[in-house]
Design a protein around this motif. Sequence first.
Motif, PDB file in Angstrom:
ATOM      1  N   ALA A  50      44.369  47.821  68.852  1.00 21.37           N
ATOM      2  CA  ALA A  50      43.512  47.537  67.693  1.00 21.37           C
ATOM      3  C   ALA A  50      42.545  46.399  67.999  1.00 21.37           C
ATOM      4  CB  ALA A  50      44.366  47.193  66.480  1.00 21.37           C
ATOM      5  N   LEU A  51      42.977  45.419  68.767  1.00 21.03           N
ATOM      6  CA  LEU A  51      42.114  44.293  69.110  1.00 21.03           C
ATOM      7  C   LEU A  51      41.065  44.676  70.156  1.00 21.03           C
ATOM      8  CD1 LEU A  51      44.763  41.445  69.127  1.00 21.03           C
ATOM      9  CD2 LEU A  51      42.903  41.761  67.482  1.00 21.03           C
ATOM     10  N   GLN A  52      41.298  45.734  70.911  1.00 21.33           N
ATOM     11  CA  GLN A  52      40.344  46.176  71.928  1.00 21.33           C
ATOM     12  C   GLN A  52      39.204  47.016  71.350  1.00 21.33           C
ATOM     13  OE1 GLN A  52      40.592  45.099  75.114  1.00 21.33           O
ATOM     14  NE2 GLN A  52      42.380  43.970  74.443  1.00 21.33           N
ATOM     15  N   VAL A  53      39.437  47.626  70.188  1.00 18.92           N
ATOM     16  CA  VAL A  53      38.438  48.517  69.574  1.00 18.92           C
ATOM     17  C   VAL A  53      37.491  47.690  68.711  1.00 18.92           C
ATOM     18  CG1 VAL A  53      38.129  50.401  67.929  1.00 18.92           C
ATOM     19  CG2 VAL A  53      39.975  50.499  69.602  1.00 18.92           C
ATOM     20  N   ASP A  54      36.195  47.913  68.869  1.00 18.27           N
ATOM     21  CA  ASP A  54      35.196  47.230  68.039  1.00 18.27           C
ATOM     22  C   ASP A  54      35.151  47.873  66.666  1.00 18.27           C
ATOM     23  OD1 ASP A  54      34.496  45.617  70.157  1.00 18.27           O
ATOM     24  OD2 ASP A  54      32.860  46.927  70.812  1.00 18.27           O
ATOM     25  N   ARG A  55      35.358  47.073  65.638  1.00 17.29           N
ATOM     26  CA  ARG A  55      35.322  47.583  64.269  1.00 17.29           C
ATOM     27  C   ARG A  55      33.905  48.023  63.913  1.00 17.29           C
ATOM     28  NH1 ARG A  55      38.118  44.199  59.578  1.00 17.29           N
ATOM     29  NH2 ARG A  55      39.941  45.058  60.577  1.00 17.29           N
ATOM     30  N   TYR A  56      33.779  49.055  63.113  1.00 15.14           N
ATOM     31  CA  TYR A  56      32.514  49.621  62.604  1.00 15.14           C
ATOM     32  C   TYR A  56      31.665  50.286  63.690  1.00 15.14           C
ATOM     33  CZ  TYR A  56      33.719  46.119  59.056  1.00 15.14           C
ATOM     34  OH  TYR A  56      34.376  45.339  58.155  1.00 15.14           O
ATOM     35  N   THR A  57      32.211  50.533  64.872  1.00 16.89           N
ATOM     36  CA  THR A  57      31.416  51.100  65.957  1.00 16.89           C
ATOM     37  C   THR A  57      31.658  52.592  66.144  1.00 16.89           C
ATOM     38  OG1 THR A  57      31.448  48.979  67.100  1.00 16.89           O
ATOM     39  CG2 THR A  57      30.866  50.889  68.411  1.00 16.89           C
ATOM     40  N   PHE A  58      32.917  53.016  66.059  1.00 17.68           N
ATOM     41  CA  PHE A  58      33.276  54.391  66.375  1.00 17.68           C
ATOM     42  C   PHE A  58      33.624  55.175  65.114  1.00 17.68           C
ATOM     43  CE2 PHE A  58      34.476  51.696  69.962  1.00 17.68           C
ATOM     44  CZ  PHE A  58      33.675  52.249  70.945  1.00 17.68           C
ATOM     45  N   TYR A  59      33.056  56.354  64.983  1.00 12.78           N
ATOM     46  CA  TYR A  59      33.329  57.200  63.823  1.00 12.78           C
ATOM     47  C   TYR A  59      34.767  57.705  63.801  1.00 12.78           C
ATOM     48  CZ  TYR A  59      28.297  57.257  63.198  1.00 12.78           C
ATOM     49  OH  TYR A  59      26.996  56.879  63.003  1.00 12.78           O
ATOM     50  N   THR A  60      35.409  57.719  64.958  1.00 11.29           N
ATOM     51  CA  THR A  60      36.782  58.214  65.057  1.00 11.29           C
ATOM     52  C   THR A  60      37.748  57.352  64.256  1.00 11.29           C
ATOM     53  OG1 THR A  60      36.268  58.932  67.298  1.00 11.29           O
ATOM     54  CG2 THR A  60      38.579  58.827  66.697  1.00 11.29           C
ATOM     55  N   TYR A  61      37.493  56.059  64.192  1.00  7.35           N
ATOM     56  CA  TYR A  61      38.390  55.119  63.528  1.00  7.35           C
ATOM     57  C   TYR A  61      37.859  54.760  62.142  1.00  7.35           C
ATOM     58  CZ  TYR A  61      39.960  54.453  68.330  1.00  7.35           C
ATOM     59  OH  TYR A  61      40.418  54.654  69.598  1.00  7.35           O
ATOM     60  N   SER A  62      38.800  54.459  61.226  1.00 10.30           N
ATOM     61  CA  SER A  62      38.376  54.000  59.907  1.00 10.30           C
ATOM     62  C   SER A  62      37.812  52.585  60.033  1.00 10.30           C
ATOM     63  CB  SER A  62      39.559  54.006  58.934  1.00 10.30           C
ATOM     64  OG  SER A  62      40.372  52.874  59.121  1.00 10.30           O
ATOM     65  N   TRP A  63      37.126  52.137  59.017  1.00 10.92           N
ATOM     66  CA  TRP A  63      36.555  50.793  59.056  1.00 10.92           C
ATOM     67  C   TRP A  63      37.614  49.710  58.953  1.00 10.92           C
ATOM     68  CZ3 TRP A  63      31.197  50.129  56.367  1.00 10.92           C
ATOM     69  CH2 TRP A  63      30.277  50.945  57.020  1.00 10.92           C
ATOM     70  N   ASP A  64      38.838  50.075  58.650  1.00 11.76           N
ATOM     71  CA  ASP A  64      39.930  49.112  58.596  1.00 11.76           C
ATOM     72  C   ASP A  64      40.519  48.836  59.975  1.00 11.76           C
ATOM     73  OD1 ASP A  64      39.709  48.927  55.858  1.00 11.76           O
ATOM     74  OD2 ASP A  64      41.204  50.480  55.481  1.00 11.76           O
TER      75      ASP A  64
END
Length: 132
Positions: A50-64
């Motif tokens: 979770a810390l490696q993924v940039d928030r708000y960047t990838f459509y695959t992940y929710s904004w949370d």
Amino acid sequence: MFPFEEELEDELQEEEEYYPREYEIDFKTGKLTGRIVEGAKALAMWAFLALQVDRYTFYTYSWDYGSELKELIGHPFSDEYIKSEVTRMITECLTVNPYISGIENLEISKGDDLLHINFVLLTDYGEEEVNV
């Protein structure tokens, strides 16, 4: 009253409690080891990812999901400000998971363009050390 209500109640009572399982990651190399870990160690793996993924960047992940730590790189912020922001950002990122209650013993070291972060992850299943 209805016969299916009893069956539904029985199914809800038989539901098993969630116990986290994840593939193990070697924090030093950032690669999978091929083993499966459970409990607090599995939540530490989830936190690392979770810390490696940039928030708000990838459509695959929710904004949370994800962190905003990369916003701190490349700016001449003071050490106090960085520690404050890293603590806030990590807490916001990880407490999305209902089994994580917080962090302790946060240690931050700055390189030229890197932040090395170590902390103890507090979970419902125990404590685990995380290195990012």
